[in-house]
Design a protein around this motif. Structure first.
Motif, PDB file in Angstrom:
ATOM      1  N   UNK A 113       0.833  -1.205   0.000  1.00 55.43           N
ATOM      2  CA  UNK A 113       0.000   0.000   0.000  1.00 55.43           C
ATOM      3  C   UNK A 113       0.867   1.255   0.000  1.00 55.43           C
ATOM      4  N   UNK A 114       1.912   1.254   0.833  1.00 52.25           N
ATOM      5  CA  UNK A 114       2.794   2.414   0.873  1.00 52.25           C
ATOM      6  C   UNK A 114       3.553   2.611  -0.419  1.00 52.25           C
ATOM      7  N   UNK A 115       4.010   1.512  -1.014  1.00 50.80           N
ATOM      8  CA  UNK A 115       4.772   1.609  -2.258  1.00 50.80           C
ATOM      9  C   UNK A 115       3.908   2.117  -3.400  1.00 50.80           C
ATOM     10  N   UNK A 116       2.676   1.621  -3.486  1.00 48.36           N
ATOM     11  CA  UNK A 116       1.763   2.100  -4.527  1.00 48.36           C
ATOM     12  C   UNK A 116       1.467   3.586  -4.320  1.00 48.36           C
ATOM     13  N   UNK A 117       1.315   3.990  -3.057  1.00 48.70           N
ATOM     14  CA  UNK A 117       1.090   5.405  -2.774  1.00 48.70           C
ATOM     15  C   UNK A 117       2.265   6.264  -3.183  1.00 48.70           C
ATOM     16  N   UNK A 118       3.479   5.789  -2.905  1.00 46.58           N
ATOM     17  CA  UNK A 118       4.667   6.538  -3.304  1.00 46.58           C
ATOM     18  C   UNK A 118       4.772   6.661  -4.818  1.00 46.58           C
ATOM     19  N   UNK A 119       4.533   5.561  -5.508  1.00 47.28           N
ATOM     20  CA  UNK A 119       4.612   5.585  -6.968  1.00 47.28           C
ATOM     21  C   UNK A 119       3.557   6.519  -7.552  1.00 47.28           C
ATOM     22  N   UNK A 120       2.386   6.561  -6.896  1.00 47.35           N
ATOM     23  CA  UNK A 120       1.291   7.380  -7.418  1.00 47.35           C
ATOM     24  C   UNK A 120       1.597   8.871  -7.333  1.00 47.35           C
ATOM     25  N   UNK A 121       2.354   9.289  -6.319  1.00 48.51           N
ATOM     26  CA  UNK A 121       2.592  10.729  -6.143  1.00 48.51           C
ATOM     27  C   UNK A 121       3.973  11.173  -6.600  1.00 48.51           C
ATOM     28  N   UNK A 122       4.900  10.224  -6.816  1.00 49.59           N
ATOM     29  CA  UNK A 122       6.255  10.621  -7.193  1.00 49.59           C
ATOM     30  C   UNK A 122       6.480  10.600  -8.693  1.00 49.59           C
ATOM     31  N   UNK A 123       5.516  10.162  -9.459  1.00 47.37           N
ATOM     32  CA  UNK A 123       5.651  10.244 -10.907  1.00 47.37           C
ATOM     33  C   UNK A 123       5.642  11.706 -11.351  1.00 47.37           C
ATOM     34  N   UNK A 124       6.370  12.063 -12.382  1.00 46.44           N
ATOM     35  CA  UNK A 124       6.454  13.466 -12.784  1.00 46.44           C
ATOM     36  C   UNK A 124       5.145  13.988 -13.359  1.00 46.44           C
ATOM     37  N   UNK A 125       4.687  15.114 -12.821  1.00 45.43           N
ATOM     38  CA  UNK A 125       3.526  15.771 -13.419  1.00 45.43           C
ATOM     39  C   UNK A 125       3.940  16.475 -14.702  1.00 45.43           C
ATOM     40  N   UNK A 126       5.165  17.012 -14.694  1.00 43.81           N
ATOM     41  CA  UNK A 126       5.720  17.630 -15.894  1.00 43.81           C
ATOM     42  C   UNK A 126       7.117  17.066 -16.100  1.00 43.81           C
ATOM     43  N   UNK A 127       7.313  16.116 -17.012  1.00 41.63           N
ATOM     44  CA  UNK A 127       8.616  15.486 -17.187  1.00 41.63           C
ATOM     45  C   UNK A 127       9.707  16.510 -17.475  1.00 41.63           C
ATOM     46  N   UNK A 128      10.863  16.301 -16.867  1.00 44.88           N
ATOM     47  CA  UNK A 128      11.987  17.203 -17.070  1.00 44.88           C
ATOM     48  C   UNK A 128      12.962  16.627 -18.078  1.00 44.88           C
ATOM     49  N   UNK A 129      14.047  17.374 -18.280  1.00 47.74           N
ATOM     50  CA  UNK A 129      15.079  16.900 -19.191  1.00 47.74           C
ATOM     51  C   UNK A 129      15.927  15.832 -18.515  1.00 47.74           C
ATOM     52  N   UNK A 130      16.766  15.180 -19.303  1.00 46.02           N
ATOM     53  CA  UNK A 130      17.711  14.215 -18.754  1.00 46.02           C
ATOM     54  C   UNK A 130      18.833  14.957 -18.044  1.00 46.02           C
ATOM     55  N   UNK A 131      19.537  14.252 -17.176  1.00 47.58           N
ATOM     56  CA  UNK A 131      20.681  14.839 -16.485  1.00 47.58           C
ATOM     57  C   UNK A 131      21.765  15.207 -17.487  1.00 47.58           C
ATOM     58  N   UNK A 132      22.438  16.318 -17.236  1.00 51.75           N
ATOM     59  CA  UNK A 132      23.611  16.656 -18.032  1.00 51.75           C
ATOM     60  C   UNK A 132      24.783  15.795 -17.573  1.00 51.75           C
ATOM     61  N   UNK A 133      25.885  15.828 -18.315  1.00 48.88           N
ATOM     62  CA  UNK A 133      27.046  15.037 -17.920  1.00 48.88           C
ATOM     63  C   UNK A 133      27.575  15.497 -16.562  1.00 48.88           C
ATOM     64  N   UNK A 134      27.627  16.816 -16.345  1.00 53.95           N
ATOM     65  CA  UNK A 134      28.104  17.333 -15.055  1.00 53.95           C
ATOM     66  C   UNK A 134      27.203  16.869 -13.924  1.00 53.95           C
ATOM     67  N   UNK A 135      25.890  16.961 -14.130  1.00 50.63           N
ATOM     68  CA  UNK A 135      24.948  16.506 -13.102  1.00 50.63           C
ATOM     69  C   UNK A 135      25.074  14.997 -12.872  1.00 50.63           C
ATOM     70  N   UNK A 136      25.303  14.247 -13.954  1.00 52.35           N
ATOM     71  CA  UNK A 136      25.465  12.795 -13.816  1.00 52.35           C
ATOM     72  C   UNK A 136      26.669  12.452 -12.958  1.00 52.35           C
ATOM     73  N   UNK A 137      27.772  13.189 -13.156  1.00 50.74           N
ATOM     74  CA  UNK A 137      28.971  12.928 -12.363  1.00 50.74           C
ATOM     75  C   UNK A 137      28.755  13.294 -10.896  1.00 50.74           C
ATOM     76  N   UNK A 138      28.041  14.383 -10.650  1.00 48.71           N
ATOM     77  CA  UNK A 138      27.750  14.784  -9.271  1.00 48.71           C
ATOM     78  C   UNK A 138      26.867  13.737  -8.592  1.00 48.71           C
TER      79      UNK A 138
END
Length: 308
Positions: A113-138
């Motif tokens: 129940x908790x996992x389904x709840x987390x998945x339900x609210x943590x999905x992106x409402x507005x998808x963002x871009x992919x990580x940049x290389x610098x962000x990936x390294x960080x």
């Protein structure tokens, strides 16, 4: 395939994925119980066919999950992945020749129940871009530091610590895979990237994916259900943190998403506590293996004529 046919196909593939992951987890837990910790543990593990069978089952589960996403939306497929825990409980109990206890079922349902709840609210409402290389390294450096910190503790509580590290490593591997896919499709911000940057991303993805698998193998020494629940919780949590912190994604429900996520996390934590209270399955003893000397075995019969 669209409409009802696509939905049914997505559901069936999601169930296949959940069973594949569950069988892999059961196999890893049995291997963990049989493998003595030490310097030669990893070598012995890699030499055995059981380990590679578990790797194959994990790969099959991942492929079925990707195929399910092709036929159905993320909002349908992702919650169904939580059924891995529900499938693993009876499969693990069957392998241990016992029944699933009522407490285990309660813990699994709370966690689900908790996992389904987390998945339900943590999905992106507005998808963002992919990580940049610098962000990936960080992110990679921060994750490596987190894994080192969590796994450096003492033996008590080590199973859930390794499970948390495993889920986080796998979640980061998924985020980096998204970046690599965007790089290969020439869709990263700033234009095309040099080949060595794509190669570096591939190395990081492989490292975190393999590391997550090995960390889960170590976590299963503490049992099956509780570590598996923590792995399934920390994976989407790590992906959500990266999405919100770096990709401009937001919780569904706006301002209510945060308290909803906290409440879902508390429900899932309650389930993990219940699952942790269940003792790990004992290894089946073969007829030739000696019984453990814990004082519980019946004493040998007295010789004829002796007085007890």
């Amino acid at each position: 395939m669209t409409g009802v046919g696509g939905t049914v196909t997505a559901v069936l593939l999601s169930l296949v994925s959940a069973v594949g992951y569950a069988l892999a987890a059961v196999a890893q837990a049995r291997l963990a119980a049989r493998t003595e910790p030490g310097r030669g543990a990893l070598r012995a593990l890699l030499r055995g066919g059981g380990w590679w069978a578990a790797v194959g089952l994990n790969a099959a589960g991942a492929l079925a999950h990707v195929a399910a996403l092709h036929y159905g939306p993320l909002t349908l497929v992702q919650p169904l992945g939580a059924l891995t825990l529900v499938a693993a409980l009876p499969l693990g109990a069957y392998g241990a020749r016992r029944r699933v206890t009522r407490g285990e079922w309660r813990g699994a349902l709370w966690t689900l129940a908790g996992l389904v709840g987390l998945v339900a609210v943590t999905g992106p409402a507005t998808p963002g871009d992919a990580l940049s290389l610098h962000e990936s390294l960080v992110v990679a450096a921060a994750t490596a530091s987190f894994v080192a910190l969590v796994t450096a503790g003492r033996r008590s509580g080590r199973g859930l610590g390794h499970a948390t590290a495993s889920g986080v490593a796998s979640g980061v591997a998924s985020a980096l895979t998204q970046t690599l896919t965007a790089a290969l499709a020439l869709e990263l911000p700033g234009g095309p990237v040099p080949w060595w940057q794509s190669a570096l991303l591939a190395v990081l993805i492989s490292g975190f994916a393999v590391g997550g698998l090995l960390l889960s193998q170590t976590a299963y020494r503490a049992g099956l259900a509780a570590p598996l629940a923590v792995v399934n919780l920390s994976n989407p949590a790590a992906a959500a943190v990266i999405g919100v912190a770096l990709l401009g994604e937001t919780f569904r429900g706006g301002a209510w998403g945060w308290p909803a996520a906290v409440a879902a996390g508390a429900v899932a934590a309650r389930g993990v506590v219940l699952l942790t209270a269940a003792p790990p399955d004992p290894l089946p003893q073969s007829e030739d293996s000696p019984a453990p000397d814990d004082g519980s075995a019946a004493p040998p019969p007295l010789p004829a004529g002796a007085v007890g």
